[in-house]
Design an enzyme around this catalytic site. Structure first.
Site, PDB file in Angstrom:
ATOM      1  N   ARG A 113      19.161 -38.363  -5.975  1.00 21.78           N
ATOM      2  CA  ARG A 113      20.116 -39.141  -5.180  1.00 21.78           C
ATOM      3  C   ARG A 113      19.483 -40.418  -4.650  1.00 21.78           C
ATOM      4  NH1 ARG A 113      23.078 -34.069  -2.051  1.00 21.78           N
ATOM      5  NH2 ARG A 113      23.899 -33.114  -3.950  1.00 21.78           N
ATOM      6  N   SER A 173      16.592 -32.895   3.558  1.00 24.51           N
ATOM      7  CA  SER A 173      16.858 -32.026   4.700  1.00 24.51           C
ATOM      8  C   SER A 173      15.528 -31.691   5.343  1.00 24.51           C
ATOM      9  CB  SER A 173      17.551 -30.729   4.264  1.00 24.51           C
ATOM     10  OG  SER A 173      18.922 -30.934   4.034  1.00 24.51           O
ATOM     11  N   ARG A 222      17.921 -25.260 -10.014  1.00 21.19           N
ATOM     12  CA  ARG A 222      18.964 -24.559  -9.263  1.00 21.19           C
ATOM     13  C   ARG A 222      20.190 -24.376 -10.147  1.00 21.19           C
ATOM     14  NH1 ARG A 222      18.565 -27.561  -3.303  1.00 21.19           N
ATOM     15  NH2 ARG A 222      16.294 -27.432  -3.157  1.00 21.19           N
ATOM     16  N   ARG A 254      24.440 -34.008  -8.414  1.00 20.69           N
ATOM     17  CA  ARG A 254      24.148 -32.568  -8.365  1.00 20.69           C
ATOM     18  C   ARG A 254      23.612 -32.136  -9.720  1.00 20.69           C
ATOM     19  NH1 ARG A 254      25.178 -28.974  -4.581  1.00 20.69           N
ATOM     20  NH2 ARG A 254      26.509 -30.466  -3.510  1.00 20.69           N
ATOM     21  N   GLU A 308      23.321 -36.837   0.571  1.00 26.29           N
ATOM     22  CA  GLU A 308      22.145 -36.173   1.138  1.00 26.29           C
ATOM     23  C   GLU A 308      20.944 -36.334   0.199  1.00 26.29           C
ATOM     24  OE1 GLU A 308      20.332 -31.755   1.480  1.00 26.29           O
ATOM     25  OE2 GLU A 308      22.513 -31.906   1.724  1.00 26.29           O
TER      26      GLU A 308
END
Length: 423
Positions: A389, A350, A260, A275, A347
């Site tokens: 994470r 999801s 990403r 990130r 996070e």
């Protein structure tokens, strides 16, 4: 993608739900193009009828030995009009599809109101968040143990990349294998090892294109995208297929590296593993009957939670508000792991129900009964989990005052050691 029929019949409600998302897209141009499209189709049908009638009259006249020049001229006029309308219809349908592809999904009624992540609703917690006390953050402990190397990764690839080294690499690999085995053995998923490059059509099918184009890595020469998540190839595995109802639900899991650009992430927390431009993830994808998809969503969340419980990681489950939903999602739960050093939640997963939004784009259908008309499946996906994470949480939650990291018992058979000391 929302169906035109739904937009046509529920335009007021859909506009209100989009406002709940904080989205200012006007659906009036879609309705106008839809009306124009239907009018062109009606006119074409009428012209086809007129052409058929004229052709029959020409044939009858020729059988009588006549030369019906007027009728032939009429046929030529009709043919020119048909060609013109078919070109116009193609342009209208193309523009209509472009607008539909930019329209986000509609939030489920159970999704709470709210504009930002600050208004997400905590559902439950597991474990007790630890104080910072003696703990170094994951970047400091990794540096002291020699298991992550960001400076050399920056030299090779730039910021947002990392070398996992020594026991760090072994622990990363252990996490991936443990999670794949866990979901296959205990939750009934079928493992698939997917390609990491996909076509624009596949990216469009799951909703990354055209909306999120700037966040993606694209190889122009080959017209292929590096996947941002294994959700893309796993969901598109059944693109353009009609599935037997007795196969549903279909549960797929797969590991992939994820890529990403994070083009919209300037100013956010980017330190360490929080990130990354490249990270590893085990992805879970479910194809479900529409009436069962929200039960499947709740089950999916508990399956991801089971992994964290097996690892003994403190986490919480959060229901996203309408304004924080992803583009394609109708309802999403985030699962966040605790960072003792940052004293905040990160996070790590999801879990979303997209209803038929992705299935319409990718054309994934099922036949409810033999001989019945095909209907679109509902698609769901969840991170089961992203390792970056999760690794940060493990290093911070499992470090000791002596500066070593204890390996969770569930991972020890996979990595072959119980403790990580300085190399």
């Amino acid at each position: 993608m929302l169906s035109l029929q739904r937009i046509r019949e529920q335009s007021t409600e859909i506009a209100a739900q989009l406002r709940r998302r904080g989205d200012s897209i006007d659906i009036a141009p879609i309705l106008e193009l839809d009306a124009k499209r239907r009018q062109i189709i009606r006119t074409l049908d009428q012209l086809q009828h007129e052409r058929k009638t004229a052709q029959e009259q020409v044939a009858a006249a020729k059988r009588r030995g006549e030369h019906p020049e007027e009728l032939l001229a009429q046929l030529r006029t009709i043919a020119e009009h048909v060609r013109s309308l078919e070109d116009e219809l193609q342009q209208v349908e193309q523009r209509l599809r472009e607008l539909l592809l930019l329209l986000p999904n509609v939030p489920h009624p159970s999704v709470p109101d709210g504009a930002t992540a600050a208004e997400n609703r905590e559902v439950r917690r597991w474990g007790k968040p630890q104080p910072q006390e003696f703990r170094k953050d994951h970047l400091e402990i990794a540096r002291s143990l020699g298991i992550l190397d960001f400076p050399r990764a920056a030299k090779v690839s730039g910021s947002g990349f990392v070398f996992y080294t020594g026991k760090g690499a072994q622990l990363e690999r252990a996490l991936i294998n443990f999670m794949l085995d866990f979901h296959v053995r205990f939750h009934g998923y079928r493992e698939i090892f997917p390609p990491f490059l996909v076509s624009p059509k596949a990216m469009e099918g799951t909703g990354q294109l055209p909306k999120l184009r700037e966040d993606m890595y694209y190889i122009e020469q080959d017209e292929l995208y590096l996947i941002p998540t294994a959700e893309v190839p796993l969901t598109n595995y059944f693109a353009d297929e009609i599935l037997p109802a007795d196969l549903l639900p279909i549960k797929l899991c797969g590991y992939s590296a994820c890529f990403r650009r994070e083009a919209g992430s300037y100013g956010r927390e980017t330190r360490g593993l929080v990130r990354m431009h490249q990270f590893n993830k085990v992805e879970l994808v479910i194809l479900s009957r529409p009436e069962e998809s929200y039960d499947e969503l709740e089950r999916l969340v508990t399956e991801v939670e089971a992994v964290l419980q097996a690892l003994g990681v403190v986490y919480r489950v959060v229901l996203l508000c309408a304004g924080d939903l992803g583009f394609a999602s109708a309802k999403t739960y985030d699962i966040e792991v605790w960072s003792p050093c940052q004293q905040r939640w990160l996070e790590a997963s999801s879990c979303s129900n997209f209803e038929d939004f992705q299935a319409r784009r990718a054309n994934i259908r099922y036949r409810p009964q033999p001989g019945a008309r095909p209907e679109f499946v509902h698609t769901l996906n969840g991170s089961g989990l992203a390792t970056s994470r999760l690794m940060a949480a493990l290093l911070e939650q499992y470090q000791t005052p002596e500066g070593v990291v204890v390996v969770p018992e569930a991972l020890r058979p996979y990595c072959g050691f119980d403790i990580i000391t300085a190399e």
